[in-house]
Design an enzyme around this catalytic site. Structure first.
Site, short mmCIF file in Angstrom:
data_model
loop_
_atom_site.label_atom_id
_atom_site.label_comp_id
_atom_site.label_asym_id
_atom_site.label_seq_id
_atom_site.Cartn_x
_atom_site.Cartn_y
_atom_site.Cartn_z
CG ASP A 190 -37.97 -52.38 -54.47
OD1 ASP A 190 -37.46 -52.52 -53.36
OD2 ASP A 190 -37.58 -51.56 -55.32
CG HIS A 250 -32.76 -54.37 -61.73
ND1 HIS A 250 -31.47 -54.05 -62.09
CD2 HIS A 250 -32.97 -53.80 -60.52
CE1 HIS A 250 -30.93 -53.33 -61.13
NE2 HIS A 250 -31.81 -53.16 -60.17
N1 CMC Z 1 -43.86 -53.86 -66.59
C1 CMC Z 1 -44.13 -53.99 -67.91
N2 CMC Z 1 -43.22 -53.80 -68.88
C2 CMC Z 1 -41.98 -53.46 -68.51
C3 CMC Z 1 -41.62 -53.33 -67.16
C4 CMC Z 1 -42.62 -53.56 -66.19
N3 CMC Z 1 -42.32 -53.43 -64.87
N4 CMC Z 1 -40.31 -52.99 -67.07
C5 CMC Z 1 -39.85 -52.91 -68.31
N5 CMC Z 1 -40.86 -53.21 -69.20
C6 CMC Z 1 -40.72 -53.29 -70.66
C7 CMC Z 1 -40.64 -51.90 -71.27
O1 CMC Z 1 -41.91 -51.43 -71.66
C8 CMC Z 1 -39.72 -52.14 -72.45
O2 CMC Z 1 -40.48 -52.69 -73.50
P1 CMC Z 1 -40.05 -52.41 -75.05
O3 CMC Z 1 -38.69 -53.03 -75.20
O4 CMC Z 1 -41.12 -53.09 -75.84
O5 CMC Z 1 -40.03 -50.91 -75.21
C9 CMC Z 1 -38.75 -53.22 -71.96
O6 CMC Z 1 -39.47 -53.93 -70.93
C10 CMC Z 1 -37.45 -52.67 -71.38
O7 CMC Z 1 -37.79 -51.66 -70.42
P2 CMC Z 1 -36.91 -50.37 -70.12
O8 CMC Z 1 -37.75 -49.35 -69.45
O9 CMC Z 1 -36.17 -49.97 -71.36
O10 CMC Z 1 -35.85 -50.97 -69.10
P3 CMC Z 1 -34.98 -50.14 -68.11
O11 CMC Z 1 -33.76 -50.92 -67.88
O12 CMC Z 1 -34.82 -48.72 -68.58
O13 CMC Z 1 -35.91 -50.06 -66.80
C11 CMC Z 1 -36.84 -50.43 -64.67
C12 CMC Z 1 -35.70 -50.77 -65.64
C13 CMC Z 1 -36.55 -51.06 -63.30
C14 CMC Z 1 -36.91 -48.90 -64.47
C15 CMC Z 1 -38.18 -50.96 -65.25
O14 CMC Z 1 -38.12 -52.36 -65.40
C16 CMC Z 1 -39.39 -50.58 -64.39
O15 CMC Z 1 -39.91 -49.47 -64.54
N6 CMC Z 1 -39.83 -51.49 -63.45
C17 CMC Z 1 -40.89 -51.17 -62.53
C18 CMC Z 1 -40.35 -50.33 -61.38
C19 CMC Z 1 -39.51 -51.14 -60.40
O16 CMC Z 1 -39.92 -52.22 -59.96
N7 CMC Z 1 -38.33 -50.60 -60.05
C20 CMC Z 1 -37.50 -51.18 -59.00
C21 CMC Z 1 -36.15 -51.63 -59.50
S1 CMC Z 1 -35.32 -52.64 -58.25
C22 CMC Z 1 -34.97 -51.52 -56.96
C23 CMC Z 1 -33.88 -50.56 -57.32
O17 CMC Z 1 -32.74 -51.01 -57.52
O18 CMC Z 1 -34.16 -49.35 -57.36
#
Ligand code: CMC
Length: 428
Positions: free
Chosen positions: A364, A306
């Protein structure tokens, strides 16, 4: 708010920036005059360090794993309150008295039917349309059906549009579902609760009696409440941005629904369940964990991580409890999907990659498991999120309109070609 000053030193010149102190959360640098005074923009794609507005609705402390609606912790609301009471709290700022709650419930209940002509509108969609596609269209089209609540400058019309959307979104989502499975639309029933009515509109058929199961009703109510608002997330920011132009409320909420659909946001509940199904059996989990760690695979574990919660998602804790209750009730113990989910959760929570990146199961991860057990197809997961979040979008939209703010208009860091002269077609 107390005021401190920060100084930016740029090319030997000093610029003072006011530091704004919120009730909770980190201080905020006020850069509104920066461009005028220093001729520079700030660069923050994804808004990782930018507060786009002032708000007094919801607060998240991502490190503590805390979520407050108008100051009240989500765990307390989940235990003591209901979705409609939470809607009142989010919309008006305080918990209602018994009389206020009864009046609010009555107003919402009396608005649950949709304009009869909307039935024809639904029939224009293909049967296999994703219910989110239908919802984006139908909610946007509400502005074509409810002309008497489009004037955003009239507080009464704003109020009516708010009640209409909270009341009608479950009906619209249920109709989208019924249409997709070829069953007749089920009209709302005013004697039922908000959540119970939604379950009935989805699962009842005219040929048979339908009894709302109280445990499923409570679980549905909780799902709705836990998703009701989440400060300036992508879809809420979309609603605010659309609303900042003066667009009508139905158009703004339709924009929010479109944004919610994405798999990184509300679409994650569908994506998560589909991922669990794709994994299929516990022995395949290591393969998927390895894929999630491999940057080149482009694969992410859906339902994990998240932007704001970096410790745990408090909604997930409550949702996990609900999942246990629902699965117990439905006698789902040896479901392979559940086994995959439990094992995936166990491995991810003990794996160094996920621990170091603070990737925990989010709301989720569990909501999908509950909804699947209830009998919803995965395509309905995100529409249910949309029903739940409607009150948050509207509360934030109303707050923005009341502030009489500026149109949202981000700047950019231009990296395209510098000015160049047009080349005649024959000389290219
Ligand atoms: N699986 C594997 N690696 C991950 C994941 C994941 N689900 N999420 C983040 N990472 C890694 C990512 O590759 C990055 O690694 P590095 O630092 O080496 O580049 C690090 O963790 C940080 O990720 P980010 O994409 O910079 O983090 P963010 O804050 O931009 O993204 C997120 C948050 C929710 C979009 C992401 O965690 C994700 O895509 N999760 C899966 C989709 C999901 O479950 N979304 C629902 C969120 S809760 C409901 C809502 O409020 O909408």
């Amino acid at each position: 708010m107390t005021e401190r000053k920060a100084t930016l030193n740029l090319d030997g010149k000093e610029f003072n920036l006011t530091v704004m102190s919120p009730v909770a959360g980190p201080d905020v640098l006020d850069i509104r005059k920066l461009y005028d005074e220093a001729d520079v923009f700030t660069f923050d794609p994804g808004f990782t360090s930018t507060a786009s507005c002032k708000s007094s609705i919801t607060f998240i402390d991502g490190d503590k794993g805390e979520l407050l609606y108008r100051g009240y912790p989500i765990e307390q609301l989940a235990k003591e309150s209901s979705h409609l009471e939470t809607c009142y709290l989010l919309l008006y700022g305080e918990l209602p008295t018994a009389a206020q709650l009864a009046d609010f419930t009555n107003r919402v209940t009396k608005h649950t039917m949709v304009h009869e002509q909307m039935h024809n509108f639904f029939r224009g969609f293909r049967r296999d349309a994703h219910p989110m596609a239908t919802m984006v269209g139908v909610v946007g089209a509400m502005s074509a059906f409810y002309h008497d609540s489009l004037d955003i400058n009239d507080p009464w019309q704003r109020e009516v549009s708010a009640i209409r959307m909270i009341a009608k979104l479950p009906t619209i989502a249920a109709m989208a579902y019924k249409y997709s499975v070829g069953q007749p639309f089920v009209y709302p029933k005013n004697s039922l609760s908000y959540a119970g009515n939604f379950l009935r509109m989805c699962f009842a058929v005219p040929a048979e009696e339908y009894e709302v199961n109280p445990i499923l009703e409570k679980a549905m109510d909780r799902i709705m409440m836990l998703h009701a608002d989440h400060e300036q997330n992508a879809s809420t920011s979309t609603v605010r941005l659309a609303g900042s132009s003066g667009a009508n409320p139905f158009a703004c909420i339709a924009a929010g629904i479109a944004c919610l659909w994405g798999p990184a946001h509300g679409g994650a509940n569908q994506a998560c369940l589909e991922m669990l199904k794709e994994i299929g059996t516990v022995d395949r989990i290591p393969e998927y964990i390895a894929k999630a760690k491999d940057k080149n695979s482009g694969f992410r574990l859906m339902g994990f991580g998240h932007r704001v919660y970096k410790n745990f998602d408090p909604r997930a804790t409550v949702m996990k409890e609900s999942a246990d209750e629902v699965l117990e009730l439905l006698g789902v113990h040896d479901n392979p999907l559940l086994q995959v989910a439990k094992e995936l959760e166990r491995i991810a929570l003990s794996d160094e990659y996920f621990i170091s990146k603070k990737l925990y199961p989010n709301v989720d991860f569990y909501s999908g498991i509950i909804l699947e057990a209830m009998g919803f197809p995965t395509s309905m997961f995100t529409p249910i999120f949309a029903i739940s979040r409607t009150v948050g979008w509207i509360s934030q939209w109303k707050e923005m309109i009341a502030e009489n703010g500026k149109i949202g208009r981000p700047r950019q860091l231009y990296v395209g070609p510098a000015r160049r002269d047009y080349i005649d077609l024959n000389h290219r």
